[in-house]
Design a protein around this motif. Structure first.
Motif, PDB file in Angstrom:
ATOM      1  N   UNK A 257       0.751  -1.203   0.452  1.00  0.00           N
ATOM      2  CA  UNK A 257      -0.229  -0.022   0.153  1.00  0.00           C
ATOM      3  C   UNK A 257       0.921   1.435   0.454  1.00  0.00           C
ATOM      4  N   UNK A 258       1.936   1.457   0.898  1.00  0.00           N
ATOM      5  CA  UNK A 258       2.889   2.326   1.166  1.00  0.00           C
ATOM      6  C   UNK A 258       3.453   2.590  -0.484  1.00  0.00           C
ATOM      7  N   UNK A 259       3.863   1.225  -0.470  1.00  0.00           N
ATOM      8  CA  UNK A 259       4.233   1.332  -2.308  1.00  0.00           C
ATOM      9  C   UNK A 259       3.793   2.187  -2.739  1.00  0.00           C
ATOM     10  N   UNK A 260       2.577   1.796  -3.081  1.00  0.00           N
ATOM     11  CA  UNK A 260       1.720   2.175  -4.474  1.00  0.00           C
ATOM     12  C   UNK A 260       1.636   3.201  -3.811  1.00  0.00           C
ATOM     13  N   UNK A 261       1.608   4.032  -3.339  1.00  0.00           N
ATOM     14  CA  UNK A 261       1.699   5.318  -2.812  1.00  0.00           C
ATOM     15  C   UNK A 261       2.389   6.697  -3.786  1.00  0.00           C
ATOM     16  N   UNK A 262       3.667   5.600  -3.190  1.00  0.00           N
ATOM     17  CA  UNK A 262       4.505   6.433  -3.608  1.00  0.00           C
ATOM     18  C   UNK A 262       4.987   6.589  -5.542  1.00  0.00           C
ATOM     19  N   UNK A 263       3.903   5.741  -5.308  1.00  0.00           N
ATOM     20  CA  UNK A 263       4.123   5.726  -7.128  1.00  0.00           C
ATOM     21  C   UNK A 263       3.630   6.769  -8.043  1.00  0.00           C
TER      22      UNK A 263
END
Length: 195
Positions: free
Chosen positions: A188-194
């Protein structure tokens, strides 16, 4: 540069409570995501280290071999549907992550009793979990996101085990469930960062 969908998952829907144009390109939010991705990765590594200890100490290494015993155990599976459903919203996902961290923080106390030689690692893990939860709470406040608290069935649930073997297997499943929880939080965090 982040676009309007900074906190969204497909299908793209407007997030209630946060004007997304204000978050577009927000350096503080990107820094938060970067730091907490690293933090989550560290916590995952510490959980993996504890899983190796449980495997080496009790020869409990494969989940599929323990499924029958699992049915007899009182192990909480923390819900994370808000972090991977198609209508993903950051505020509800962040709230579920915080609720899950609180539950696993309590559950890890069962490992301290079982693995006294690794109490320091468990305590470090619990401190890191508390810090991650605090970071998320602070970021939610900074972004003006509503904090949603998901009620738990019991306050700070500590599993009880009918035998030492069940305690061993229960600890195995607490760590396995926690690792899956962390993987979902990380994605979830990685998706937001991308975005």
């Amino acid at each position: 540069v982040l676009l309007l969908g900074v906190l969204l998952w497909a299908p793209w829907q407007a997030l209630h409570g946060a004007p997304l144009t204000e978050l577009s390109g927000d350096q503080d939010f990107q820094l938060f995501l970067k730091r907490n991705l690293e933090f989550t990765r560290k916590i995952r590594g510490d959980v993996a280290a504890l899983q190796r200890v449980v495997c080496g100490t009790f020869q409990l290494c494969k989940e599929d071999e323990l499924q029958l015993v699992r049915q007899d155990l009182d192990i909480t599976q923390v819900p994370m549907e808000q972090c991977h459903r198609r209508t993903f919203q950051a505020e509800t996902c962040f709230s579920q992550i915080r609720a899950g961290l609180r539950i696993y923080h309590s559950s890890l106390a069962t490992l301290q009793a079982l693995l006294p030689g690794h109490a320091g690692l468990v305590e470090t893990l619990q401190l890191d979990m508390a810090n991650l939860s605090s970071n998320i709470q602070q970021q939610m406040e900074d972004l003006g996101l509503a904090t949603v608290t998901y009620p738990t069935e019991k306050q700070d649930p500590l599993p009880t085990f009918s035998s030492r073997f069940h305690h061993h297997v229960g600890s195995f499943f607490i760590l396995a469930n926690f690792q899956r929880f962390l993987e979902t939080a990380y994605r979830a965090l990685r998706h937001l960062a991308s975005l």
